[in-house]
Scaffold this active site. Structure first.
Site, PDB file in Angstrom:
ATOM      1  N   ARG A  51       0.794  -1.221   0.000  1.00  0.00           N
ATOM      2  CA  ARG A  51       0.000   0.000   0.000  1.00  0.00           C
ATOM      3  C   ARG A  51       0.828   1.274   0.000  1.00  0.00           C
ATOM      4  O   ARG A  51       0.579   2.176  -0.800  1.00  0.00           O
ATOM      5  CB  ARG A  51      -0.893   0.068   1.255  1.00  0.00           C
ATOM      6  CG  ARG A  51      -2.238  -0.559   1.111  1.00  0.00           C
ATOM      7  CD  ARG A  51      -2.623  -1.173   2.421  1.00  0.00           C
ATOM      8  NE  ARG A  51      -1.644  -2.194   2.725  1.00  0.00           N
ATOM      9  CZ  ARG A  51      -1.720  -3.444   2.244  1.00  0.00           C
ATOM     10  NH1 ARG A  51      -2.729  -3.797   1.506  1.00  0.00           N
ATOM     11  NH2 ARG A  51      -0.781  -4.344   2.492  1.00  0.00           N
ATOM     12  N   THR A  52       1.784   1.360   0.903  1.00  0.00           N
ATOM     13  CA  THR A  52       2.465   2.646   1.059  1.00  0.00           C
ATOM     14  C   THR A  52       3.263   2.968  -0.205  1.00  0.00           C
ATOM     15  O   THR A  52       3.179   4.068  -0.750  1.00  0.00           O
ATOM     16  CB  THR A  52       3.378   2.615   2.296  1.00  0.00           C
ATOM     17  OG1 THR A  52       2.618   2.092   3.382  1.00  0.00           O
ATOM     18  CG2 THR A  52       3.882   3.993   2.647  1.00  0.00           C
ATOM     19  N   LYS A  80      25.947  -2.964  -0.547  1.00  0.00           N
ATOM     20  CA  LYS A  80      27.416  -2.788  -0.584  1.00  0.00           C
ATOM     21  C   LYS A  80      27.887  -2.006   0.632  1.00  0.00           C
ATOM     22  O   LYS A  80      29.048  -1.638   0.727  1.00  0.00           O
ATOM     23  CB  LYS A  80      27.808  -2.045  -1.862  1.00  0.00           C
ATOM     24  CG  LYS A  80      27.371  -2.727  -3.138  1.00  0.00           C
ATOM     25  CD  LYS A  80      27.660  -1.814  -4.328  1.00  0.00           C
ATOM     26  CE  LYS A  80      26.868  -2.250  -5.536  1.00  0.00           C
ATOM     27  NZ  LYS A  80      26.766  -1.159  -6.536  1.00  0.00           N
ATOM     28  N   ARG A 101      11.073   3.998   3.412  1.00  0.00           N
ATOM     29  CA  ARG A 101      10.698   3.008   4.439  1.00  0.00           C
ATOM     30  C   ARG A 101      11.938   2.205   4.778  1.00  0.00           C
ATOM     31  O   ARG A 101      12.673   1.768   3.895  1.00  0.00           O
ATOM     32  CB  ARG A 101       9.611   2.063   3.937  1.00  0.00           C
ATOM     33  CG  ARG A 101       9.412   0.900   4.907  1.00  0.00           C
ATOM     34  CD  ARG A 101       8.231   0.076   4.603  1.00  0.00           C
ATOM     35  NE  ARG A 101       7.000   0.782   4.903  1.00  0.00           N
ATOM     36  CZ  ARG A 101       5.802   0.196   4.885  1.00  0.00           C
ATOM     37  NH1 ARG A 101       5.692  -1.081   4.576  1.00  0.00           N
ATOM     38  NH2 ARG A 101       4.720   0.880   5.176  1.00  0.00           N
ATOM     39  N   HIS A 129       4.675   5.747  11.557  1.00  0.00           N
ATOM     40  CA  HIS A 129       4.218   5.591  10.166  1.00  0.00           C
ATOM     41  C   HIS A 129       3.268   6.768   9.899  1.00  0.00           C
ATOM     42  O   HIS A 129       2.057   6.602   9.791  1.00  0.00           O
ATOM     43  CB  HIS A 129       3.508   4.245  10.015  1.00  0.00           C
ATOM     44  CG  HIS A 129       3.257   3.822   8.606  1.00  0.00           C
ATOM     45  ND1 HIS A 129       3.390   4.667   7.515  1.00  0.00           N
ATOM     46  CD2 HIS A 129       2.874   2.620   8.094  1.00  0.00           C
ATOM     47  CE1 HIS A 129       3.089   3.997   6.411  1.00  0.00           C
ATOM     48  NE2 HIS A 129       2.781   2.752   6.734  1.00  0.00           N
TER      49      HIS A 129
HETATM   50  N1   CP Z   1      -0.381  -0.060   5.741  1.00  0.00           N
HETATM   51  C1   CP Z   1       0.840  -0.298   5.245  1.00  0.00           C
HETATM   52  O1   CP Z   1       1.844   0.322   5.612  1.00  0.00           O
HETATM   53  O2   CP Z   1       0.854  -1.301   4.295  1.00  0.00           O
HETATM   54  P1   CP Z   1       2.121  -1.744   3.482  1.00  0.00           P
HETATM   55  O3   CP Z   1       3.090  -2.389   4.454  1.00  0.00           O
HETATM   56  O4   CP Z   1       1.622  -2.699   2.439  1.00  0.00           O
HETATM   57  O5   CP Z   1       2.747  -0.512   2.886  1.00  0.00           O
END
Ligand code: CP
Length: 305
Positions: A51-52, A80, A101, A129
Site C-alpha cells: 500500500r504505502t 554494498k 521506508r 508511520h
Molecule cells: N499499511 C501499510 O503500511 O501497508 P504496506 O506495508 O503494504 O505498505
C-alpha cells in the site's frame, strides 16, 4: 525544508488544510492531473510494502509526475554498505521529493538531516508511520465527520505497531478522545506512549485484554496485525498471532455505526466474512491513502492550483 518524519511535524491547522485538499482531490481528481509535471518522487523502500509504496507512486503519477526508486534493499547499494545518509544525498540529485521506508527506527530522520529534498517517513521499524496516520485521519474525518469526541479501540500488536503509535500521537491533539487499548499482556503499548503521551496529556484510556469487553462502547475499532517481522522468537509469534479474530459474531456486540479500520495487510485478525459489513472500511481506507499522499506531495513541494 519540510520533512514529514513524525505525525507531529504538522500542526492541527496544517493537518486540517491537508485533509481539506485531500477531500478536494477525491471530489475532482482531474483538476490535479498535471500539477506535478516535471517533478520526480524517489521511492526508497528497504522493507516490503504494497500500500504505502504503490499509493505513493500512484499519487505522484496521478499528479502528472514521475517515479524512480527501489522496492527492496537488496537491489540498492545498501547491500554494498552504503549508508542511508549517503544514499539520500545522491538521490537528492535525481528527485524532488523522497518517501523512505526502513526497518530501523530513526532511519527517516537520519535521511532528512542529509537531504536536500523533502523526506517523508514511510515507516521506520516499530516506531512511526505518519502517512498511514494521515490516511487514518482522512478516513475517520470523511466517514465520521469529526476527529474529536470519539472512543477508539486499538487492538492487536500495540507494542510494535507503528501505525498505532503514530495515530495516538496525532489524535491526542483533539478534544475528548478516549482510547481503549486492547492487547495481550506481552504486546501492550510501550511506556513512552502510556506515560509520555497518554498520562502526560491527561487522555482517558484503559487497557483490556478481551476485545468483547470493548466492542459495545466504540465509535471506531482500529485492528492491527501481529507483525511476524518484529519478533525475535518464532514461538512467541505463533502464540500471539491468532489472539484476536474479529468475526461476524463479535461484530454483533458493536454498535451500528462503529467503523472498523485496519492499516492492512491483514492476516487472520479480521475474518473475510465481515468484509461486506458496511462498518468494515479498511479497503476504503486504502483508497483514502492515495488522496492524502497526493495532498502531501503537493504540500511539501509547495504546489498550488
Ligand atoms: N499499511 C501499510 O503500511 O501497508 P504496506 O506495508 O503494504 O505498505
Amino acid at each position: 525544508m519540510n520533512h514529514i518524519i513524525s505525525p507531529l511535524d504538522m500542526s492541527v491547522d496544517e493537518l486540517e488544510k491537508l485533509l481539506d485538499l485531500a477531500n478536494d482531490i477525491e471530489r475532482d481528481p482531474a483538476k490535479y492531473a498535471h500539477v506535478c509535471e516535471g517533478k520526480r518522487l524517489a521511492s526508497l523502500f528497504y522493507e516490503p510494502s504494497t500500500r504505502t509504496r504503490l499509493s505513493f507512486e500512484a499519487a505522484m503519477m496521478n499528479l502528472g509526475g514521475k517515479v524512480l526508486g527501489f522496492s527492496e534493499a537488496g537491489s540498492s547499494s545498501a547491500m554494498k554498505g552504503e549508508s542511508v545518509s549517503d544514499t539520500i544525498r545522491v538521490v537528492s540529485c535525481y528527485a524532488d521529493i523522497a518517501a523512505i521506508r526502513h526497518p530501523k527506527e530513526g532511519a527517516a530522520l537520519v535521511a532528512s538531516m542529509a537531504s536536500k529534498i523533502p523526506v517523508i517517513n514511510a515507516g521506520d521499524g516499530g516506531h512511526q508511520h505518519p502517512t498511514q496516520t494521515l490516511t487514518d485521519l482522512l478516513t475517520i474525518r470523511s466517514l465520521k465527520g469529526r476527529l474529536d469526541h470519539l472512543t477508539i479501540g486499538l487492538c492487536g500488536d500495540l507494542k510494535f505497531g507503528r501505525t498505532v503509535h503514530s495515530l495516538i500521537e496525532a489524535l491526542v491533539r483533539y478534544e475528548n478522545i478516549t482510547f481503549i487499548l486492547i492487547s495481550p499482556e506481552e504486546l501492550r503499548i510501550p511506556s513512552y506512549i502510556r506515560n509520555g503521551i497518554l498520562q502526560k496529556e491527561n487522555i482517558f484510556y484503559r487497557e483490556v485484554v478481551r476485545l468483547e469487553d470493548a466492542l459495545p462502547e466504540l465509535d471506531l475499532l482500529y485492528m492491527t496485525r501481529v507483525q511476524k517481522e518484529r519478533f525475535f522468537n518464532e514461538d512467541d509469534y505463533v502464540r500471539m498471532k491468532d489472539f484476536y479474530i474479529l468475526d461476524a459474531n463479535k461484530m454483533k456486540l458493536a454498535g451500528p455505526d462503529m467503523l472498523v479500520l485496519h492499516p492492512l495487510p491483514r492476516v487472520n485478525e479480521i475474518s473475510v466474512e465481515i468484509d461486506n459489513d458496511p462498518r468494515a472500511v479498511y479497503f476504503k481506507q486504502a483508497q483514502y491513502g492515495v488522496y492524502v499522499r497526493m495532498a502531501l506531495i503537493m504540500t511539501l513541494l509547495d504546489i498550488h492550483l
